[in-house]
Design a protein around this motif. Sequence first.
Motif, PDB file in Angstrom:
ATOM      1  N   TYR A  50      -3.870 -43.511  20.303  1.00 19.42           N
ATOM      2  CA  TYR A  50      -3.959 -45.223  20.280  1.00 19.42           C
ATOM      3  C   TYR A  50      -2.782 -45.673  19.525  1.00 19.42           C
ATOM      4  CZ  TYR A  50      -8.597 -45.303  22.138  1.00 19.42           C
ATOM      5  OH  TYR A  50      -9.779 -45.426  22.828  1.00 19.42           O
ATOM      6  N   ARG A  51      -1.921 -45.036  18.624  1.00 20.14           N
ATOM      7  CA  ARG A  51      -0.901 -45.589  17.746  1.00 20.14           C
ATOM      8  C   ARG A  51       0.120 -46.145  18.561  1.00 20.14           C
ATOM      9  NH1 ARG A  51       3.820 -42.770  14.305  1.00 20.14           N
ATOM     10  NH2 ARG A  51       4.541 -44.369  13.231  1.00 20.14           N
ATOM     11  N   PRO A  52       0.889 -45.463  19.712  1.00 21.30           N
ATOM     12  CA  PRO A  52       1.713 -46.253  20.511  1.00 21.30           C
ATOM     13  C   PRO A  52       1.567 -47.631  20.993  1.00 21.30           C
ATOM     14  CG  PRO A  52       1.465 -43.970  21.198  1.00 21.30           C
ATOM     15  CD  PRO A  52       0.559 -44.329  20.393  1.00 21.30           C
ATOM     16  N   ALA A  53       0.486 -47.864  21.673  1.00 17.56           N
ATOM     17  CA  ALA A  53      -0.300 -48.988  22.085  1.00 17.56           C
ATOM     18  C   ALA A  53      -0.250 -50.174  20.974  1.00 17.56           C
ATOM     19  CB  ALA A  53      -1.392 -49.130  22.880  1.00 17.56           C
ATOM     20  N   LEU A  54      -0.887 -49.889  19.701  1.00 15.13           N
ATOM     21  CA  LEU A  54      -0.985 -50.487  18.754  1.00 15.13           C
ATOM     22  C   LEU A  54       0.281 -51.080  18.280  1.00 15.13           C
ATOM     23  CD1 LEU A  54      -3.952 -48.740  16.955  1.00 15.13           C
ATOM     24  CD2 LEU A  54      -4.092 -51.033  18.043  1.00 15.13           C
ATOM     25  N   ARG A  55       1.264 -50.110  17.984  1.00  9.40           N
ATOM     26  CA  ARG A  55       2.237 -50.381  17.492  1.00  9.40           C
ATOM     27  C   ARG A  55       3.206 -51.089  18.266  1.00  9.40           C
ATOM     28  NH1 ARG A  55       7.748 -47.956  16.431  1.00  9.40           N
ATOM     29  NH2 ARG A  55       8.084 -47.839  14.199  1.00  9.40           N
ATOM     30  N   ASP A  56       3.221 -50.862  19.555  1.00  6.20           N
ATOM     31  CA  ASP A  56       4.050 -51.849  20.515  1.00  6.20           C
ATOM     32  C   ASP A  56       3.793 -53.295  20.620  1.00  6.20           C
ATOM     33  OD1 ASP A  56       5.466 -49.661  21.371  1.00  6.20           O
ATOM     34  OD2 ASP A  56       4.636 -49.434  23.347  1.00  6.20           O
ATOM     35  N   TYR A  57       2.255 -53.258  20.473  1.00 11.40           N
ATOM     36  CA  TYR A  57       1.627 -54.775  20.584  1.00 11.40           C
ATOM     37  C   TYR A  57       2.139 -55.639  19.037  1.00 11.40           C
ATOM     38  CZ  TYR A  57      -1.761 -58.554  20.476  1.00 11.40           C
ATOM     39  OH  TYR A  57      -2.360 -59.577  20.334  1.00 11.40           O
ATOM     40  N   PRO A  88      -0.357 -65.606   6.933  1.00 14.37           N
ATOM     41  CA  PRO A  88      -1.476 -65.981   6.102  1.00 14.37           C
ATOM     42  C   PRO A  88      -1.840 -67.309   6.725  1.00 14.37           C
ATOM     43  CG  PRO A  88       0.608 -66.450   4.908  1.00 14.37           C
ATOM     44  CD  PRO A  88       0.921 -65.750   6.065  1.00 14.37           C
ATOM     45  N   GLU A  89      -1.092 -67.726   7.863  1.00 15.90           N
ATOM     46  CA  GLU A  89      -1.419 -69.131   8.252  1.00 15.90           C
ATOM     47  C   GLU A  89      -1.732 -69.077   9.359  1.00 15.90           C
ATOM     48  OE1 GLU A  89       1.681 -71.771   7.485  1.00 15.90           O
ATOM     49  OE2 GLU A  89       1.590 -71.714   5.325  1.00 15.90           O
ATOM     50  N   ASN A  90      -1.124 -68.237  10.470  1.00 17.00           N
ATOM     51  CA  ASN A  90      -1.740 -68.219  12.012  1.00 17.00           C
ATOM     52  C   ASN A  90      -2.493 -66.949  12.390  1.00 17.00           C
ATOM     53  OD1 ASN A  90      -0.594 -70.857  12.580  1.00 17.00           O
ATOM     54  ND2 ASN A  90       1.402 -69.677  11.769  1.00 17.00           N
ATOM     55  N   THR A  91      -3.189 -66.898  13.280  1.00 16.44           N
ATOM     56  CA  THR A  91      -3.929 -65.658  13.972  1.00 16.44           C
ATOM     57  C   THR A  91      -2.970 -65.125  15.261  1.00 16.44           C
ATOM     58  OG1 THR A  91      -5.418 -67.393  15.271  1.00 16.44           O
ATOM     59  CG2 THR A  91      -6.075 -66.258  13.501  1.00 16.44           C
ATOM     60  N   THR A  92      -1.988 -64.595  14.745  1.00 12.39           N
ATOM     61  CA  THR A  92      -1.086 -63.990  15.702  1.00 12.39           C
ATOM     62  C   THR A  92      -1.608 -63.208  16.588  1.00 12.39           C
ATOM     63  OG1 THR A  92       0.789 -64.453  13.883  1.00 12.39           O
ATOM     64  CG2 THR A  92       1.330 -63.038  15.776  1.00 12.39           C
ATOM     65  N   PHE A  93      -2.602 -62.414  16.309  1.00 15.49           N
ATOM     66  CA  PHE A  93      -3.050 -61.424  16.925  1.00 15.49           C
ATOM     67  C   PHE A  93      -4.311 -61.713  17.677  1.00 15.49           C
ATOM     68  CE2 PHE A  93      -0.605 -59.637  13.434  1.00 15.49           C
ATOM     69  CZ  PHE A  93       0.499 -58.814  14.145  1.00 15.49           C
ATOM     70  N   SER A  94      -4.660 -61.400  18.793  1.00 17.95           N
ATOM     71  CA  SER A  94      -5.727 -61.696  19.579  1.00 17.95           C
ATOM     72  C   SER A  94      -6.200 -60.847  20.596  1.00 17.95           C
ATOM     73  CB  SER A  94      -5.385 -63.140  20.269  1.00 17.95           C
ATOM     74  OG  SER A  94      -6.352 -63.749  21.026  1.00 17.95           O
ATOM     75  N   LEU A  95      -7.613 -60.968  20.611  1.00 16.95           N
ATOM     76  CA  LEU A  95      -8.215 -60.030  21.763  1.00 16.95           C
ATOM     77  C   LEU A  95      -7.671 -60.692  23.108  1.00 16.95           C
ATOM     78  CD1 LEU A  95     -11.797 -59.417  20.371  1.00 16.95           C
ATOM     79  CD2 LEU A  95      -9.822 -57.758  20.664  1.00 16.95           C
ATOM     80  N   GLY A  96      -7.723 -61.975  23.106  1.00 15.70           N
ATOM     81  CA  GLY A  96      -7.232 -62.603  24.232  1.00 15.70           C
ATOM     82  C   GLY A  96      -6.101 -62.152  25.126  1.00 15.70           C
ATOM     83  N   ASP A  97      -5.131 -61.656  24.402  1.00  9.53           N
ATOM     84  CA  ASP A  97      -3.714 -60.932  25.036  1.00  9.53           C
ATOM     85  C   ASP A  97      -3.681 -59.726  24.797  1.00  9.53           C
ATOM     86  OD1 ASP A  97      -2.942 -61.044  22.453  1.00  9.53           O
ATOM     87  OD2 ASP A  97      -1.403 -62.716  23.050  1.00  9.53           O
ATOM     88  N   ALA A  98      -4.594 -59.150  24.070  1.00 11.38           N
ATOM     89  CA  ALA A  98      -4.219 -57.690  23.548  1.00 11.38           C
ATOM     90  C   ALA A  98      -4.406 -56.531  24.757  1.00 11.38           C
ATOM     91  CB  ALA A  98      -5.233 -57.185  22.447  1.00 11.38           C
ATOM     92  N   PRO A  99      -3.647 -55.672  25.144  1.00 11.30           N
ATOM     93  CA  PRO A  99      -3.578 -54.605  26.042  1.00 11.30           C
ATOM     94  C   PRO A  99      -5.097 -53.962  25.750  1.00 11.30           C
ATOM     95  CG  PRO A  99      -1.526 -54.765  25.065  1.00 11.30           C
ATOM     96  CD  PRO A  99      -2.382 -55.620  23.936  1.00 11.30           C
ATOM     97  N   SER A 100      -5.517 -53.589  26.882  1.00  9.17           N
ATOM     98  CA  SER A 100      -6.888 -52.829  26.989  1.00  9.17           C
ATOM     99  C   SER A 100      -7.013 -51.632  25.667  1.00  9.17           C
ATOM    100  CB  SER A 100      -7.178 -52.267  28.164  1.00  9.17           C
ATOM    101  OG  SER A 100      -6.233 -51.237  28.623  1.00  9.17           O
ATOM    102  N   ALA A 101      -6.032 -50.967  25.568  1.00  6.84           N
ATOM    103  CA  ALA A 101      -6.149 -49.945  24.534  1.00  6.84           C
ATOM    104  C   ALA A 101      -6.105 -50.503  22.914  1.00  6.84           C
ATOM    105  CB  ALA A 101      -4.772 -48.850  24.389  1.00  6.84           C
TER     106      ALA A 101
END
Length: 269
Positions: free
Chosen positions: A41-48, A67-80
């Motif tokens: 899983y690391r390659p997909a997580l790392r790239d994202y 600490p201010e913005n939710t940069t990471f989101s399930l809405g645009d995350a790749p399936s992995a």
Amino acid sequence: MTGLPKLDAKQLQAEAEAEALRAAGHVLLRGVFSPEEIAAYRPALRDYILDKREQLTTAERNLGASPENTTFSLGDAPSAVADFVTSPRLGEVAARLLGVEAVRILHFCGFFKPGGGPPTPWHQDLSFIPLDSDRALSAWIPLMDVSPAMGGLVFAEGSHQQGHQEPAAAARFRLARNGAMKAGDLSLHMGWTLHAAGKNASTVMREAIAVCFYADGARVASEEGLPFRRSLMTSYFAGLRPGDVAAGPLNPVVFRRSGPPAGTEGAHP
């Protein structure tokens, strides 16, 4: 992406670990994921995560996250990426340790701290989260072996038992450090546990991902306070208002001890 191993639940027996968590506010579990699972899983997580880091300021990159913005989101995350952070494996650990029937994902972050990156200040996760419940738990997962010099976590033991506190209150508690961690180990702490991280004194970027869970049935609280609370309200809690059950499309149930199989309710997009 296909061919990735399924991160199923393991019928975890975690009574001793849950007791330790209740007492100290944090617990370290070894080998929750195998080296092979992390490597897959690391390659997909790392790239994202590296792609998202481009949206951060220089100061935020040095800390490893915003600490201010939710940069990471399930809405645009790749399936992995979505499959990893919503995995029944992680959900079961969170539910068993919290002692609840079911858990939902709150949000996730990629904490990639570059070599030379500064310490992460003392804080409590629930100060950033608009929830009416203290049944919240953060899981910190290194994607690589992490040495103490790379900026490991440190906790003010028992601080979670006293609710909201100022960062300076950490000096009143016994401090505990995780020390070295292997890829696939899991460090977990309660939402009110005061914690920090050291400077990355190495020349290597420290790669870790953190996933926050909360007990199913919790309600949305006021967005007033730190900017990250408002950011959560417009991202993960979009369309919800204070007093609503915190159960939006980006907050799926990722593990339930009984009833419908995990992952069938509020599945990620």
